[in-house]
Each structure stands twice: as structure tokens, then as C-alpha cells.
Motif scaffolding. Structure first.
Motif, short mmCIF file in Angstrom:
data_model
loop_
_atom_site.label_atom_id
_atom_site.label_comp_id
_atom_site.label_asym_id
_atom_site.label_seq_id
_atom_site.Cartn_x
_atom_site.Cartn_y
_atom_site.Cartn_z
N VAL A 1 -51.55 -14.32 -113.71
CA VAL A 1 -50.13 -13.65 -113.98
C VAL A 1 -49.17 -14.21 -114.07
CG1 VAL A 1 -49.01 -12.28 -112.80
CG2 VAL A 1 -50.74 -11.24 -112.56
N GLY A 2 -49.17 -13.91 -115.48
CA GLY A 2 -47.74 -14.25 -115.88
C GLY A 2 -46.15 -13.81 -116.05
N ASN A 3 -45.02 -14.56 -116.16
CA ASN A 3 -43.71 -14.00 -116.12
C ASN A 3 -43.19 -13.72 -117.12
OD1 ASN A 3 -40.57 -13.65 -115.79
ND2 ASN A 3 -40.83 -15.62 -114.13
N HIS A 4 -43.22 -12.81 -117.68
CA HIS A 4 -42.05 -11.67 -118.73
C HIS A 4 -40.92 -11.48 -118.35
CE1 HIS A 4 -42.93 -10.99 -123.11
NE2 HIS A 4 -43.13 -9.20 -122.69
N ARG B 1 -43.31 -15.41 -120.70
CA ARG B 1 -42.95 -15.53 -122.12
C ARG B 1 -42.56 -14.84 -122.42
NH1 ARG B 1 -48.55 -12.96 -124.32
NH2 ARG B 1 -49.49 -15.35 -124.87
N ALA B 2 -41.25 -15.30 -122.95
CA ALA B 2 -40.23 -14.95 -123.59
C ALA B 2 -40.17 -13.44 -124.36
CB ALA B 2 -39.23 -15.59 -124.28
N PRO B 3 -39.38 -12.16 -124.04
CA PRO B 3 -39.38 -10.97 -124.44
C PRO B 3 -39.87 -11.30 -126.11
CG PRO B 3 -38.72 -10.35 -122.75
CD PRO B 3 -39.21 -12.14 -122.60
N TYR B 4 -40.62 -9.78 -127.26
CA TYR B 4 -39.95 -10.81 -128.30
C TYR B 4 -40.72 -11.63 -129.26
CZ TYR B 4 -37.86 -5.90 -127.36
OH TYR B 4 -37.13 -5.28 -126.57
N GLN C 1 -35.16 -24.59 -120.69
CA GLN C 1 -34.96 -25.27 -119.41
C GLN C 1 -35.07 -24.39 -118.07
OE1 GLN C 1 -30.40 -25.19 -120.45
NE2 GLN C 1 -31.35 -27.70 -121.69
N LEU C 2 -34.59 -23.16 -118.30
CA LEU C 2 -34.53 -22.59 -117.09
C LEU C 2 -36.44 -22.32 -116.14
CD1 LEU C 2 -32.42 -19.61 -117.53
CD2 LEU C 2 -32.33 -21.78 -116.06
N GLY C 3 -36.94 -22.30 -117.53
CA GLY C 3 -38.17 -22.00 -117.37
C GLY C 3 -39.29 -23.16 -116.19
N ALA C 4 -38.43 -24.41 -116.92
CA ALA C 4 -39.39 -26.17 -116.63
C ALA C 4 -38.81 -25.74 -115.28
CB ALA C 4 -39.08 -27.48 -117.48
N GLU C 5 -37.47 -24.94 -114.96
CA GLU C 5 -37.21 -25.46 -112.99
C GLU C 5 -37.51 -24.74 -112.39
OE1 GLU C 5 -32.98 -24.46 -113.03
OE2 GLU C 5 -32.22 -26.57 -114.92
N LEU C 6 -38.16 -23.57 -113.63
CA LEU C 6 -38.58 -22.57 -111.98
C LEU C 6 -40.61 -22.68 -112.08
CD1 LEU C 6 -37.39 -19.11 -113.04
CD2 LEU C 6 -37.23 -20.79 -110.91
N GLY C 7 -40.79 -24.71 -112.19
CA GLY C 7 -42.02 -24.46 -112.79
C GLY C 7 -43.07 -23.89 -113.48
N MET C 8 -42.65 -23.27 -114.67
CA MET C 8 -43.65 -22.46 -115.54
C MET C 8 -43.17 -22.91 -117.05
SD MET C 8 -42.18 -18.41 -114.35
CE MET C 8 -40.54 -19.01 -114.94
N GLU C 9 -44.82 -22.94 -117.83
CA GLU C 9 -44.85 -23.48 -118.88
C GLU C 9 -45.02 -22.24 -120.03
OE1 GLU C 9 -44.98 -26.41 -120.81
OE2 GLU C 9 -46.61 -27.53 -119.44
N PRO C 10 -44.31 -22.14 -120.84
CA PRO C 10 -43.82 -21.28 -122.00
C PRO C 10 -44.86 -21.33 -122.63
CG PRO C 10 -42.76 -23.44 -123.41
CD PRO C 10 -43.50 -23.87 -121.32
N LEU C 11 -45.81 -19.73 -122.69
CA LEU C 11 -46.92 -19.61 -123.26
C LEU C 11 -46.41 -18.29 -124.44
CD1 LEU C 11 -49.48 -20.18 -124.04
CD2 LEU C 11 -50.38 -19.07 -122.54
N ALA C 12 -46.80 -18.67 -126.12
CA ALA C 12 -46.73 -18.08 -127.08
C ALA C 12 -48.25 -17.39 -126.87
CB ALA C 12 -46.03 -18.23 -127.49
N TRP C 13 -48.55 -17.28 -128.15
CA TRP C 13 -49.65 -16.88 -129.34
C TRP C 13 -50.33 -17.57 -130.20
CZ3 TRP C 13 -45.17 -13.72 -128.12
CH2 TRP C 13 -44.94 -13.05 -129.27
N THR C 14 -51.51 -17.32 -130.67
CA THR C 14 -51.74 -17.99 -131.91
C THR C 14 -51.80 -16.80 -132.62
OG1 THR C 14 -53.33 -19.44 -130.86
CG2 THR C 14 -53.67 -19.41 -132.81
N VAL C 15 -52.74 -15.02 -132.46
CA VAL C 15 -53.07 -14.16 -132.67
C VAL C 15 -52.33 -12.98 -132.51
CG1 VAL C 15 -55.12 -12.76 -133.54
CG2 VAL C 15 -55.14 -15.30 -133.89
#
Length: 278
Positions: free
Chosen positions: A146-149, A187-190, A199-213
Motif C-alpha cells: 500500500v502506497g500514499n496517494h 504517488r502524486a495525484p494526476y 522533499q516531503l516524501g523523502a522526509e516521511l521515508g517514501m520513494e516517489p513511484l510513477a508509471w511506465t504504462v
């Protein structure tokens, strides 16, 4: 009705440490988780069975980014672009579902994943997770990530830094409460990222994941079109974006039933990363 309290990873580890300490005392008395950033995809333009909770074995393993109980998440590299693919060998792919959970569609998606013994990633919105914690508990039971959206699915580029933090932090808290551990991915909405979000994601211990398809399933293009987009985009390391909430997702549910067995028959291993990429 009061929701059952779920054990977080930190509580499990703390309880384990206490048990080990107690066992040791009894014996004495008896004897006297950076990768280079990659380019992002085009942002998505769209709108946006309860099981008994029994922590499985993987939940007892320490996660990268977390130290002993009571410590703060390890500071991560502040990326300038989101991750688009997953590293690894062989024909590995990741299926991701955004905007849920939704009791109309999420259970059907979970049923299909369970039928083929496949793990996926669910990027959830906090306000929906708060109302449907049983679905997050089921995700935990069945081994999904489960990730943060964010809390309410806003356009982050229009928010102040403190508002972005609130959206992300509140969602981390509700995920820990209902899923059992804090998220390692966001994952950022839209697909609308900015420096503050990274920056805030890293501070909260989360990596940013987008998508390929991007299946563009939110446009309800038809089941065949969604299936074709997944099949055409399939390749090692690919991250597929679909949705389990935010509108009529019946086509997404039915398309998964078609393309998932085809991917497996084609030799793809569908996985969900539990660790930060290093």
C-alpha cells in the motif's frame, strides 16, 4: 462499531524484543532499506470481504528505511523526478491501482489477484482508507503493498508546502493504523510532482513511484482497449497504472481478468516492491 486495533510493524518488533528479553531472563534464573532518477511519464489527466488480520511472515522482517522501534524513518535521497520502472532481472512487472479503496471495485480486483496468487500495489487516498480500513487489512493479509496517494487527491502543485505535508502525513498515519505499517512509496495525484512533494516524501521515508504504462482506464475506453494497452506496453520492469476508484471502474475490473492470466502465460512475474531501491 469500534474497529479492531491492528499491530504495526514497530509494535510487533517491540513485542518480539520483549519476549526475547523475558526468555533470556528466565534462562539466567534457571541456570543461576540511491538510484539515479529517471524521466517521468505524461501525467494522467483523469479525475480522479473483510479477512481476519493475522500478520504474515514478511511483516516481521525489517523494512529498509526503518530502524529500531521508536526511531524516525531514514532520510532518503530527494529525487527530482519520480521512479518509472522497477529494477530486477527477468520478465518482472508491477501492477498498480490508484484512488481507492472503493468497496464497489477493490474487492473484485483483490479476488482476481488472489485467484492467480499475484501481489500488486495500491496507492490509496487517506479519506477513503479511513472509511474502508477492512480493505487495507485485507491487502495486508494477502501480501499487497500500500502506497500514499495523499488524503483528498488534490493537485499538489497548487498547494502550499504545509498543505502538502498534511495531505501526505495524515495518509501515512491512517495507512499505519489500518494496514499495519507506514508506506514506503507515494504517488502524486494526476502525476503532478513538485520539489516540495519530493522533499516531503523523502522526509516521511517514501520513494516517489510513477508509471511506465498508463491504461487510461479512467476514460472508460472499453475493456479491449485497456487490455491492448497493457499487452502492448508489457516489458521487463514496467509499472502499469490502473484505478480501483474515482469513478466507474467496472471496465478496469473486467480488463484485469483478461490481461493478468495472459501476462502470466507469457512468462511475466508480477511483483510488488516491498523495499526502497538502493
Amino acid at each position: 462499531m469500534q474497529k479492531p486495533q491492528l499491530l504495526t510493524r514497530r509494535r510487533v518488533l517491540l513485542a518480539g524484543a520483549a519476549a526475547v528479553g523475558a526468555a533470556g531472563t528466565a534462562g539466567v534464573l534457571a541456570a543461576g532499506l540511491g538510484e539515479e532518477p529517471v524521466r517521468p511519464t505524461t501525467p494522467a489527466a483523469g479525475p480522479r470481504a473483510r479477512h481476519a488480520f493475522d500478520p504474515s511472515a514478511y511483516r516481521l522482517q525489517p523494512l529498509t528505511g526503518y530502524g529500531p522501534p521508536g526511531t524516525e524513518p531514514r532520510r532518503l535521497l530527494v529525487r527530482r523526478e519520480p521512479l518509472l520502472r522497477v529494477p530486477g532481472r527477468g520478465r518482472t512487472m508491477v501492477l498498480t491501482f490508484d484512488d481507492g479503496p472503493d468497496p464497489r471495485y477493490t474487492p473484485d480486483i483483490l479476488d482476481t489477484l488472489a485467484k492467480y496468487d499475484v501481489r500488486a500495489m495500491f496507492f490509496v487516498c487517506g479519506e477513503k482508507a479511513a472509511d474502508h480500513g477492512d480493505l487495507l487489512a485485507r491487502m495486508a493479509d494477502e501480501g499487497h503493498v500500500v502506497g500514499n496517494h495523499t488524503w483528498s487527491h488534490p493537485l499538489l502543485t497548487r498547494l502550499r508546502r504545509r498543505q502538502i505535508r498534511s495531505e501526505m502525513e495524515r495518509t501515512c498515519d491512517i495507512i499505519e493504523e489500518t494496514y499495519g505499517e507506514r508506506p514506503l512509496w507515494f504517488r502524486a495525484p494526476y502525476g503532478a510532482w513538485n520539489r516540495a512533494a519530493f522533499q516531503l516524501g523523502a522526509e516521511l521515508g517514501m520513494e516517489p513511484l510513477a508509471w511506465t504504462v498508463d491504461t487510461l482506464d479512467w476514460t472508460t475506453p472499453g475493456i479491449r482497449t485497456i487490455v491492448d494497452r497493457v499487452h502492448d506496453g508489457a516489458a521487463p520492469g514496467v509499472v502499469v497504472l490502473s484505478h480501483d476508484a474515482g469513478g466507474d471502474r467496472s471496465q478496469s475490473v473486467r480488463a484485469l481478468r483478461v490481461y493478468l492470466p495472459h501476462l502470466l502465460d507469457s512468462g511475466y512475474h508480477i511483483t510488488a516492491p516491498r523495499w526502497h531501491f538502493v
